[in-house]
Design a protein around this motif. Structure first.
Motif, PDB file in Angstrom:
ATOM      1  N   ASP A 103     102.079 -71.464 -51.624  1.00 28.74           N
ATOM      2  CA  ASP A 103     102.125 -72.894 -51.298  1.00 28.74           C
ATOM      3  C   ASP A 103     100.874 -73.322 -50.540  1.00 28.74           C
ATOM      4  O   ASP A 103     100.934 -74.078 -49.576  1.00 28.74           O
ATOM      5  CB  ASP A 103     103.395 -73.250 -50.512  1.00 28.74           C
ATOM      6  N   VAL A 124     100.441 -78.254 -54.441  1.00 31.06           N
ATOM      7  CA  VAL A 124     100.111 -79.370 -55.330  1.00 31.06           C
ATOM      8  C   VAL A 124      99.133 -80.311 -54.641  1.00 31.06           C
ATOM      9  O   VAL A 124      98.122 -80.713 -55.230  1.00 31.06           O
ATOM     10  CB  VAL A 124     101.384 -80.107 -55.807  1.00 31.06           C
ATOM     11  N   GLU A 125      99.392 -80.651 -53.408  1.00 26.01           N
ATOM     12  CA  GLU A 125      98.510 -81.580 -52.685  1.00 26.01           C
ATOM     13  C   GLU A 125      97.124 -80.982 -52.472  1.00 26.01           C
ATOM     14  O   GLU A 125      96.108 -81.642 -52.700  1.00 26.01           O
ATOM     15  CB  GLU A 125      99.125 -81.980 -51.343  1.00 26.01           C
ATOM     16  N   ARG A 151     104.276 -78.097 -63.278  1.00 25.67           N
ATOM     17  CA  ARG A 151     105.399 -79.037 -63.119  1.00 25.67           C
ATOM     18  C   ARG A 151     105.058 -80.130 -62.110  1.00 25.67           C
ATOM     19  O   ARG A 151     105.579 -81.241 -62.203  1.00 25.67           O
ATOM     20  CB  ARG A 151     106.659 -78.302 -62.689  1.00 25.67           C
ATOM     21  N   GLY A 152     104.158 -79.829 -61.169  1.00 23.76           N
ATOM     22  CA  GLY A 152     103.724 -80.810 -60.173  1.00 23.76           C
ATOM     23  C   GLY A 152     102.644 -81.750 -60.679  1.00 23.76           C
ATOM     24  O   GLY A 152     102.126 -82.560 -59.927  1.00 23.76           O
TER      25      GLY A 152
END
Length: 128
Positions: free
Chosen positions: A40, A47-48, A74-75
């Motif tokens: 993450d 994603v960010e 998916r993001g």
């Protein structure tokens, strides 16, 4: 103390972008730099952080597993190549193809599995 936490982390998109630009300035324009967003993005939000890196021109992102790569797809992360550094397990071959992930191959067995995945995807998606 009334707040539930005594400390917190502030993640700066600007600092992430600056860090990426600094690395690029050291390695030069002819070297591709992969933004590592595994785990993450080390807790910063894969994603960010990926969006920030892509806005800075990153063409590669690196994750540790097929599931992390699929999560980026998916993001909404579509334009980058995603390198799966931890390789893949036999049952993850279909997800590699489906999400267009690039695995690191750690053994001859994985090379054979990757070849089988390629053949299977050609039969599902014939080249015209």
């Amino acid at each position: 103390m009334t707040p539930p936490y005594r400390c917190y982390v502030v993640v700066s998109r600007e600092q992430i972008a600056l860090n990426y630009r600094n690395v690029r300035s050291v390695v030069g324009p002819d070297v591709e730099v992969a933004g590592v967003v595994k785990a993450d993005a080390y807790g910063h939000g894969a994603v960010e952080v990926s969006r920030v890196l892509l806005a800075e021109g990153a063409k590669w992102l690196a994750v540790s597993s097929v599931e992390e790569g699929a999560g980026l797809r998916r993001g909404g992360i579509r334009q980058a190549r995603i390198l799966v550094m931890g390789g893949f397990l036999p049952y993850e071959g279909e997800a590699l193809v489906e999400h267009q992930l690039t695995p690191v191959v750690h053994s001859l067995d994985q090379m054979r599995l990757l070849e089988q995945c390629g053949r299977a995807s050609e039969s599902r998606f014939p080249i015209i």
